[in-house]
Structure formats: C-alpha cells, structure tokens
Design an enzyme around this catalytic site. Structure first.
Site, PDB file in Angstrom:
ATOM      1  CB  VAL A  11     -92.633 102.713 -10.385  1.00 61.81           C
ATOM      2  CG1 VAL A  11     -92.699 101.199 -10.316  1.00 61.81           C
ATOM      3  CG2 VAL A  11     -93.961 103.264 -10.855  1.00 61.81           C
ATOM      4  NE  ARG A 158    -105.019 105.046  -6.422  1.00 57.86           N
ATOM      5  CZ  ARG A 158    -105.988 105.134  -5.506  1.00 57.86           C
ATOM      6  NH1 ARG A 158    -107.103 105.760  -5.777  1.00 57.86           N
ATOM      7  NH2 ARG A 158    -105.830 104.602  -4.304  1.00 57.86           N
ATOM      8  CD  GLU A 159     -96.414 110.139 -10.030  1.00 59.75           C
ATOM      9  OE1 GLU A 159     -96.471 111.364  -9.881  1.00 59.75           O
ATOM     10  OE2 GLU A 159     -95.812 109.595 -10.978  1.00 59.75           O
ATOM     11  N   GLY A 271    -113.470 117.968 -15.942  1.00 55.37           N
ATOM     12  CA  GLY A 271    -112.393 118.781 -15.382  1.00 55.37           C
ATOM     13  C   GLY A 271    -111.539 119.359 -16.484  1.00 55.37           C
ATOM     14  N   GLY A 275    -103.517 114.288 -16.794  1.00 55.01           N
ATOM     15  CA  GLY A 275    -102.094 114.541 -17.036  1.00 55.01           C
ATOM     16  C   GLY A 275    -101.303 113.466 -16.325  1.00 55.01           C
ATOM     17  CB  CYS A 278     -99.327 106.741 -15.991  1.00 56.77           C
ATOM     18  SG  CYS A 278     -97.992 106.206 -14.932  1.00 56.77           S
TER      19      CYS A 278
END
Ligand code: NAD
Length: 455
Positions: A11, A158-159, A271, A275, A278
């Site tokens: 971040v 979002r990564e 799914g 994970g 966050c």
C-alpha cells in the site's frame, strides 16, 4: 504538497509512487534499509504491474525519495500517511506498528512548529485513530489534536491492479478529526477528478473498510457454501446456478442491451476460498473486535469457517479419485493468492501444499513469480519442488490442482493436459475450465461445486 508515507509495502509504495506521479513531493519511509535502497535504485521491492515504470519516472524527476529517517521526513513534509502493516496475531488485530509509527511522529511534532496532518491509511479497527493514535500523538508531542491534523483514509486498492486502482479510485473516503484535516486531505486528492469524496468521521472511515472487505469475503463464502450443497446433491453445477442468479438485473444491469458484469459479480463464484493479506485478517479482526464489544457476529464467523474448510475439500475430492495421496505427485498450479502478484499471504495454495505434504504426497508448486516467497514458508522439504514451467509439472504429476488463475494456466488446453499427463486428472479449484471439452479430450475433470453422484 509535501507528503511522507510511512511503511512502503504494497500500500505505502503504491501510494507514494502514485501521489508523486500526480505531482506531489513524496518521501517514503521504511524501517527496512534493504527496501529503501531498492526504491532509491528504482527497483520495486514488490511485484505490481506498472509500478516499477512509474517508480523510475518519479525518482528520475526527483519527486520521490526513500529513507529510513522518519524525523527528517516529517520535518520536511506537511502530511504523514501511515501505511504500516496491521496483522492479525494472538486472536486480535496487532497495532504495534501503528503505535510505534504514531509515537515516532509524535516525538517529531514536539519539535515541529508548523501544522502537520497525520493520516492513517492502514486498515485499523474502528476507534483506533480517534483513541489510540490520537492519544499517542498528543502524549508524545505535548500538543492537542487540532494543533495537528488527524485523518483516516482507508485504501481499497486490489493487489495485482494496485496502480490502476489507486490512480482511478471509485471513491475516496476521508475520515477527518476537523475541517482543517479534511481540507488538507482533500488537497492530496485534488487531481483525482472523477472520484467522489466521502467525508465522514474517523471511526466511520475505519468501519467502511471493514464492512467492504467482510461483504466481499461473505459473497465468496456464500458461493462456496452453495457449491458444497450442489456437490452433495449431485448433477448440479454451481457455476450454472450462480450464473442463473447473477443474470438478475439487480446484480447485472444491462446498458444498451449489453450485460455489464459489475465487479461484484466476480465475487459470486465458487472456488478454493479467499486468501491474501486483507480479507482473512480483516474479517478475523472484525470478528474479534465485535466479540470484545459483547456481540457475536454469526454471519462473519460463518464466512471464516466456510473459507477455512474450502481448500481441504479439494484434497478430499482428490483422495476420492486417487484413494491415497501417499507417494503420488501433485502439481499445484499457482502459489500466489491471486494472479498478477507475488503475495502468498494466506494463499489457499499454502494450505493445500501443507495438507498434501502431511498426507505424504510429493508436490510440485508452479508459479511464474511467487516461488521465492513460498520457499520461505516451506524451508527444505524433500517432498516439495518448484517449477515455473507448468508443462514440466504436468508431465511429472499424477494429478494437477488449479489454485491460482494465472493466465498462463487458464489458457491450458484439454489436448495439452491429455498429451502431457500420464493419466490426466485435473482439479479445477477456480472453475475456469470448460468441463465438457476437457472430458471430451479424455481428461478426468473435477470442479468445485460440481459432482456427478448423490451422497
Ligand atoms: P506490508 O507488510 O506489505 O508493508 C508494511 C511496511 O511497513 C513494511 O515494509 C514495514 O517494514 C514497514 N514498517 C512497519 N513499521 C514501520 C515504521 N514504524 N516505520 C517505517 N516503516 C515501517 O503491508 P501492506 O500490505 O502494504 O498493508 C499495509 C496496510 O494497508 C495494512 O493495514 C493493510 O491491511 C492495508 N491494506 C492493504 C492492502 C493490500 O492489498 N495489501 C489493501 C488495502 C489496505
């Protein structure tokens, strides 16, 4: 504006680089000298698409510099944005990094005469900024809030899409202690024209972030719960069920008679569970915090319980086919918690690998960029090997489990699987493959939320 960003992980670095790209003068501070050196050498210490290129630009232009020297950074800037980690440890959110950052800033404010705003960007439990952070800053500086500014500005990036999300945010939430703090923060975002700014108090800003993450996590767990029911019934495909649900115009409006597939719909998919750095920690922290307040949030508890069980269900399905996993070789396709990142924190693949190893299976972990991070989690295990080459892994394996939907993996064709594997068995943990074409090619296909039998 002159801005210091404290903590340059996923971040903080993205925040610093993007704000510098928007024309602010940014100083990034991190405790870890190796991170600081890398940034100043124009190398991104984390993988995030587009980040390194922007980093090169801003360092070359001189609008961003990294240092370990927090004091000089705070002295020479007008705003400090705290973006240190807030892990979940020993049953609750661990605020030690927030506390130490606030303490260090407060010590500097004691000697600083000009107005300075402290903004918490890290995800923190409601009341952290207006009680803990405020009192640490006041005690250390000898000043009262108001003499310095205080804000809470949660981050929604979002990564894997972090740069894009930061540069084009859908909303900017600013929790502010007073008008002056709000105006300063508004100025930080003055060039983010399209994004609505939501002005709230400090603890509302904190709660918005938790509510958003808990809701998205709950959509995933809800889909996974429905998937289990579909498997139990047999001959129902959860993918079709959820498609039937989300074609409802309240989920999926049409614009010019075209479906627009809002992002939220992508969370209504079965799914192998959520994970990352966050969702798991934030939902756990919200649960623990609510319990402390004397309220047991049963829906949030269920979201976590369903998610915990989901990776194990894939192993159960595999055991049904192979009878025993002992001495088998399993290719785990994908190690990062999602595509386009090297972040493996709380990745379902870690649970799957651990469980396979416990059952004495040999494992080949396949990933384009997350192998080095995974090696740190499983030091020297002779049953575990790694490869960046899925073809090699499929040739070696008795079965493959798709865990992370990297585009290299989702493009794998049924014919390729059939050709490469001795006995082709594929567990689709993300429901990205077309069952009928894999079966037509002679591949045994097992999908989450899809079973042929009645139990
Ligand atoms: P991270 O662990 O990647 O980075 C934190 C950094 O802070 C580390 O580099 C550490 O060395 C540094 N640090 C710790 N204490 C320090 C101090 N006193 N002074 C200077 N540096 C210090 O964490 P992250 O993933 O970037 O997350 C940061 C915060 O943002 C967390 O609260 C997280 O929940 C939140 N958040 C993360 C994401 C995400 O996708 N990663 C998205 C939104 C919000």
């Amino acid at each position: 504006m002159r801005i210091s960003v404290i903590g340059t992980g996923y971040v903080g670095l993205v925040t610093g680089v993007c704000l510098a790209t928007k024309g602010h003068q940014v100083i990034c501070i991190d405790k870890q000298l190796k991170i600081v050196k890398k940034i100043n050498r124009m190398e991104a210490p984390i993988y995030e698409p587009g980040l390194e290129e922007l980093l090169r630009n801003v360092i070359t232009k001189g609008t961003l510099v990294a240092t370990t020297d927090l004091k000089s950074a705070v002295m020479n800037t007008d705003i400090s944005i705290i973006s240190v980690g807030t892990p979940f440890r020993d049953g609750k959110i661990d605020l030690r990094y927030i506390e130490s950052a606030a303490q260090e800033i407060g010590n500097v404010l004691k000697e600083k005469n000009s107005y300075h705003v402290i903004c918490v960007k890290s995800t923190v439990i409601p009341t952290t900024t207006d009680t803990l952070v405020k009192s640490i800053l006041e005690d250390a500086s000898g000043k009262k809030a108001g003499e310095f500014g205080l804000a809470m500005n949660p981050e929604f990036l979002r990564e894997g899409k972090a740069v894009q999300d930061f540069m084009y945010p859908d909303r900017i939430v600013i929790g502010a202690y007073d008008k002056e703090s709000f105006e300063s923060m508004k100025n930080v975002y003055k060039d983010f024209f399209d994004a609505p700014i939501l002005k709230v108090n400090l603890r509302t800003a904190e709660m918005i972030k938790y509510t958003a993450n808990a809701l998205l996590a709950t959509l995933i767990s809800y889909s996974n719960e429905v998937a289990v029911i579909c498997e139990k019934v047999g001959k129902i495909d959860v993918k079709e069920v959820l498609e039937g649900v989300t074609l409802d115009k309240r989920f999926n409006p049409r614009v010019n008679n075209q479906l627009i597939y809002p992002g939220m719909v992508s969370y209504l998919k079965a799914g192998c569970g959520f994970g990352g750095s966050c969702f798991p920690k934030d939902v756990q922290a919200l649960l623990a915090f609510s319990k402390e307040l004397g309220y047991f949030p049963s829906m949030i508890q269920a979201t976590l319980a369903i998610n915990y069980a989901q990776p194990y269900r894939l192993i159960e399905r595999l055991e049904e086919i192979l009878d025993t996993l002992e001495n088998t070789k399993i290719a785990v396709l994908g190690l990062s918690f999602k595509p386009e990142t090297d972040d493996i924190r709380e990745s379902p693949s870690l649970v799957i690998i651990k469980e396979l190893l416990a059952k004495k299976a040999k494992v080949i972990g396949v990933d384009p960029i997350a192998i080095e991070n995974t090696k740190k989690k499983f030091p020297q295990n002779e049953l575990l090997h790694y490869s960046t080459d899925y073809k090699h892994a499929l040739q070696e394996a008795d079965a493959a489990i798709l865990v992370t939907a990297w585009s290299d993996f989702t493009k794998i064709s049924p014919q390729e699987v059939k050709k490469l594997m001795k006995i082709p068995i594929l567990i689709d943990g993300r429901r990205v493959f077309d069952k009928s074409s894999f079966e037509a090619a002679g591949v045994q296909y097992i999908g989450v939320g899809l079973a042929e039998y009645l139990q």
